[in-house]
Design a protein around this motif. Structure first.
Motif, PDB file in Angstrom:
ATOM      1  N   SER A 160      29.090  14.122  -1.311  1.00 57.97           N
ATOM      2  CA  SER A 160      29.596  15.480  -1.086  1.00 57.97           C
ATOM      3  C   SER A 160      30.934  15.641  -1.784  1.00 57.97           C
ATOM      4  O   SER A 160      31.564  14.665  -2.182  1.00 57.97           O
ATOM      5  CB  SER A 160      29.748  15.762   0.411  1.00 57.97           C
ATOM      6  OG  SER A 160      30.922  15.150   0.912  1.00 57.97           O
ATOM      7  N   HIS A 183      14.243   8.525   8.840  1.00 59.69           N
ATOM      8  CA  HIS A 183      13.974   9.235   7.584  1.00 59.69           C
ATOM      9  C   HIS A 183      12.471   9.317   7.396  1.00 59.69           C
ATOM     10  O   HIS A 183      11.765   8.335   7.633  1.00 59.69           O
ATOM     11  CB  HIS A 183      14.508   8.430   6.393  1.00 59.69           C
ATOM     12  CG  HIS A 183      15.923   8.693   6.020  1.00 59.69           C
ATOM     13  ND1 HIS A 183      16.395   9.917   5.636  1.00 59.69           N
ATOM     14  CD2 HIS A 183      16.981   7.867   5.938  1.00 59.69           C
ATOM     15  CE1 HIS A 183      17.680   9.835   5.340  1.00 59.69           C
ATOM     16  NE2 HIS A 183      18.070   8.593   5.521  1.00 59.69           N
ATOM     17  N   TRP A 216      18.933   6.515  13.269  1.00 61.54           N
ATOM     18  CA  TRP A 216      18.408   7.614  12.450  1.00 61.54           C
ATOM     19  C   TRP A 216      16.972   7.335  12.049  1.00 61.54           C
ATOM     20  O   TRP A 216      16.498   6.195  12.115  1.00 61.54           O
ATOM     21  CB  TRP A 216      19.292   7.868  11.225  1.00 61.54           C
ATOM     22  CG  TRP A 216      19.583   6.678  10.345  1.00 61.54           C
ATOM     23  CD1 TRP A 216      20.738   5.960  10.295  1.00 61.54           C
ATOM     24  CD2 TRP A 216      18.710   6.055   9.372  1.00 61.54           C
ATOM     25  NE1 TRP A 216      20.643   4.954   9.375  1.00 61.54           N
ATOM     26  CE2 TRP A 216      19.415   5.000   8.791  1.00 61.54           C
ATOM     27  CE3 TRP A 216      17.400   6.307   8.950  1.00 61.54           C
ATOM     28  CZ2 TRP A 216      18.850   4.175   7.803  1.00 61.54           C
ATOM     29  CZ3 TRP A 216      16.839   5.489   7.978  1.00 61.54           C
ATOM     30  CH2 TRP A 216      17.565   4.443   7.410  1.00 61.54           C
ATOM     31  N   LEU A 272      29.622  21.298   4.349  1.00 66.72           N
ATOM     32  CA  LEU A 272      29.101  20.564   3.198  1.00 66.72           C
ATOM     33  C   LEU A 272      27.592  20.692   3.068  1.00 66.72           C
ATOM     34  O   LEU A 272      26.879  20.847   4.055  1.00 66.72           O
ATOM     35  CB  LEU A 272      29.459  19.081   3.316  1.00 66.72           C
ATOM     36  CG  LEU A 272      30.949  18.733   3.431  1.00 66.72           C
ATOM     37  CD1 LEU A 272      31.107  17.258   3.744  1.00 66.72           C
ATOM     38  CD2 LEU A 272      31.687  19.113   2.153  1.00 66.72           C
ATOM     39  N   GLY A 320      34.535   6.136   6.602  1.00 64.55           N
ATOM     40  CA  GLY A 320      34.609   7.550   6.252  1.00 64.55           C
ATOM     41  C   GLY A 320      33.853   8.448   7.224  1.00 64.55           C
ATOM     42  O   GLY A 320      33.980   9.662   7.172  1.00 64.55           O
ATOM     43  N   LEU A 321      33.054   7.837   8.114  1.00 64.63           N
ATOM     44  CA  LEU A 321      32.401   8.613   9.174  1.00 64.63           C
ATOM     45  C   LEU A 321      33.236   8.390  10.427  1.00 64.63           C
ATOM     46  O   LEU A 321      34.282   8.972  10.566  1.00 64.63           O
ATOM     47  CB  LEU A 321      30.935   8.192   9.380  1.00 64.63           C
ATOM     48  CG  LEU A 321      30.039   8.082   8.137  1.00 64.63           C
ATOM     49  CD1 LEU A 321      28.607   7.807   8.526  1.00 64.63           C
ATOM     50  CD2 LEU A 321      30.102   9.351   7.332  1.00 64.63           C
ATOM     51  N   MET A 380      28.539  14.812  15.319  1.00 67.49           N
ATOM     52  CA  MET A 380      29.883  14.356  14.937  1.00 67.49           C
ATOM     53  C   MET A 380      30.800  14.242  16.153  1.00 67.49           C
ATOM     54  O   MET A 380      31.608  13.320  16.242  1.00 67.49           O
ATOM     55  CB  MET A 380      30.495  15.306  13.897  1.00 67.49           C
ATOM     56  CG  MET A 380      29.840  15.192  12.530  1.00 67.49           C
ATOM     57  SD  MET A 380      30.746  16.075  11.244  1.00 67.49           S
ATOM     58  CE  MET A 380      30.445  17.771  11.685  1.00 67.49           C
ATOM     59  N   THR A 417      25.079   9.198   0.281  1.00 74.24           N
ATOM     60  CA  THR A 417      25.269  10.580   0.717  1.00 74.24           C
ATOM     61  C   THR A 417      26.502  11.074  -0.029  1.00 74.24           C
ATOM     62  O   THR A 417      27.594  10.522   0.147  1.00 74.24           O
ATOM     63  CB  THR A 417      25.503  10.641   2.240  1.00 74.24           C
ATOM     64  OG1 THR A 417      24.418   9.967   2.889  1.00 74.24           O
ATOM     65  CG2 THR A 417      25.575  12.077   2.723  1.00 74.24           C
ATOM     66  N   TYR A 440      29.236   8.522   1.360  1.00 79.10           N
ATOM     67  CA  TYR A 440      28.914   7.390   2.229  1.00 79.10           C
ATOM     68  C   TYR A 440      27.722   6.640   1.635  1.00 79.10           C
ATOM     69  O   TYR A 440      26.715   7.264   1.296  1.00 79.10           O
ATOM     70  CB  TYR A 440      28.575   7.867   3.652  1.00 79.10           C
ATOM     71  CG  TYR A 440      28.305   6.710   4.586  1.00 79.10           C
ATOM     72  CD1 TYR A 440      29.339   5.846   4.941  1.00 79.10           C
ATOM     73  CD2 TYR A 440      27.022   6.459   5.080  1.00 79.10           C
ATOM     74  CE1 TYR A 440      29.101   4.758   5.768  1.00 79.10           C
ATOM     75  CE2 TYR A 440      26.782   5.373   5.914  1.00 79.10           C
ATOM     76  CZ  TYR A 440      27.821   4.536   6.252  1.00 79.10           C
ATOM     77  OH  TYR A 440      27.595   3.451   7.063  1.00 79.10           O
ATOM     78  N   LEU A 498      19.345  12.305  12.985  1.00 80.47           N
ATOM     79  CA  LEU A 498      20.461  11.429  13.327  1.00 80.47           C
ATOM     80  C   LEU A 498      20.707  11.533  14.828  1.00 80.47           C
ATOM     81  O   LEU A 498      20.809  12.640  15.361  1.00 80.47           O
ATOM     82  CB  LEU A 498      21.721  11.901  12.601  1.00 80.47           C
ATOM     83  CG  LEU A 498      21.739  11.805  11.077  1.00 80.47           C
ATOM     84  CD1 LEU A 498      22.688  12.832  10.493  1.00 80.47           C
ATOM     85  CD2 LEU A 498      22.127  10.407  10.636  1.00 80.47           C
ATOM     86  N   ARG A 523      33.614  13.750   0.756  1.00 78.59           N
ATOM     87  CA  ARG A 523      33.570  12.311   0.984  1.00 78.59           C
ATOM     88  C   ARG A 523      32.143  11.813   0.741  1.00 78.59           C
ATOM     89  O   ARG A 523      31.196  12.570   0.936  1.00 78.59           O
ATOM     90  CB  ARG A 523      33.918  12.054   2.451  1.00 78.59           C
ATOM     91  CG  ARG A 523      34.690  10.784   2.700  1.00 78.59           C
ATOM     92  CD  ARG A 523      35.078  10.719   4.159  1.00 78.59           C
ATOM     93  NE  ARG A 523      36.393  11.275   4.433  1.00 78.59           N
ATOM     94  CZ  ARG A 523      36.823  11.539   5.665  1.00 78.59           C
ATOM     95  NH1 ARG A 523      36.064  11.313   6.714  1.00 78.59           N
ATOM     96  NH2 ARG A 523      38.016  12.024   5.851  1.00 78.59           N
TER      97      ARG A 523
HETATM   98  C1  RET Z   1      29.826  13.043   5.397  1.00 73.51           C
HETATM   99  C2  RET Z   1      31.146  13.803   5.177  1.00 73.51           C
HETATM  100  C3  RET Z   1      32.254  13.252   5.998  1.00 73.51           C
HETATM  101  C4  RET Z   1      31.960  13.366   7.462  1.00 73.51           C
HETATM  102  C5  RET Z   1      30.585  12.933   7.817  1.00 73.51           C
HETATM  103  C6  RET Z   1      29.583  12.737   6.871  1.00 73.51           C
HETATM  104  C7  RET Z   1      28.293  12.224   7.373  1.00 73.51           C
HETATM  105  C8  RET Z   1      27.443  11.400   6.783  1.00 73.51           C
HETATM  106  C9  RET Z   1      26.247  10.883   7.377  1.00 73.51           C
HETATM  107  C10 RET Z   1      25.504  10.025   6.636  1.00 73.51           C
HETATM  108  C11 RET Z   1      24.320   9.368   7.027  1.00 73.51           C
HETATM  109  C12 RET Z   1      23.755   8.461   6.216  1.00 73.51           C
HETATM  110  C13 RET Z   1      22.557   7.712   6.479  1.00 73.51           C
HETATM  111  C14 RET Z   1      22.253   6.723   5.603  1.00 73.51           C
HETATM  112  C15 RET Z   1      21.141   5.851   5.701  1.00 73.51           C
HETATM  113  O1  RET Z   1      21.125   4.785   5.090  1.00 73.51           O
HETATM  114  C16 RET Z   1      28.718  13.928   4.860  1.00 73.51           C
HETATM  115  C17 RET Z   1      29.888  11.762   4.563  1.00 73.51           C
HETATM  116  C18 RET Z   1      30.349  12.712   9.292  1.00 73.51           C
HETATM  117  C19 RET Z   1      25.881  11.256   8.750  1.00 73.51           C
HETATM  118  C20 RET Z   1      21.721   7.988   7.659  1.00 73.51           C
END
Ligand code: RET
Length: 133
Positions: A55, A108, A106, A36, A76-77, A20, A53, A60, A119, A58
């Motif tokens: 939580s 998976h 990333w 989280l 949101g990231l 982050m 994703t 995503y 990541l 937030r």
């Molecule tokens: C949250 C909470 C808010 C702050 C951050 C988050 C990170 C999310 C990530 C998601 C990765 C998603 C992927 C999707 C593939 O398709 C949990 C939303 C930073 C890192 C790899």
């Protein structure tokens, strides 16, 4: 291709803080995000994926087709735009996120009932594991 369909709950998260930081996410958001335990919901139809994703803080979501470059907005990231492309490396899903940040992407993969996620951004590598719900 491998079948990723399912709902998975986070069981471990290493180096999320440095990932982050590499993305330039602010202090307050990092403090919350570190606490989280998100859930991943994956809908797959062959090479087409919807990944959520989820939580309490937030969510995503992304959608992509393996082998097709797409415009990803990391809303949101870190709120950047990337030209992202996911490919298969045997049963692993490998994404390269081209944009302002070097070495961003990333991976998976599945191990038994676990979903593994690595990541990367610049020199930060975060490793997360999720267990099938
Ligand atoms: C949250 C909470 C808010 C702050 C951050 C988050 C990170 C999310 C990530 C998601 C990765 C998603 C992927 C999707 C593939 O398709 C949990 C939303 C930073 C890192 C790899």
């Amino acid at each position: 291709p491998a079948n990723y369909n399912g709902t998975y709950n986070m069981i471990s998260n290493e180096n999320f803080e440095s990932y982050m930081r590499a993305l330039g996410i602010d202090f307050a958001t990092r403090k919350i995000a570190n606490l989280l335990k998100p859930q991943k919901v994956i809908e797959q139809n062959g090479d087409f994926f919807r990944m959520k994703t989820i939580s309490s803080f937030r969510n995503y979501s992304t959608e992509f087709t393996v082998g097709t470059e797409y415009e990803e907005e990391t809303k949101g990231l870190d709120n950047r735009k990337c030209k992202s492309m996911v490919t298969w490396d045997s049963d692993k899903l490998v994404c390269i996120q081209k944009g302002e940040k070097k070495n961003r992407g990333w991976k998976h993969w599945l191990e038994e009932d676990e979903l593994h996620l690595e990541l990367t951004c610049e020199d930060a590598v975060c490793k997360q594991v999720y267990k099938r719900a």
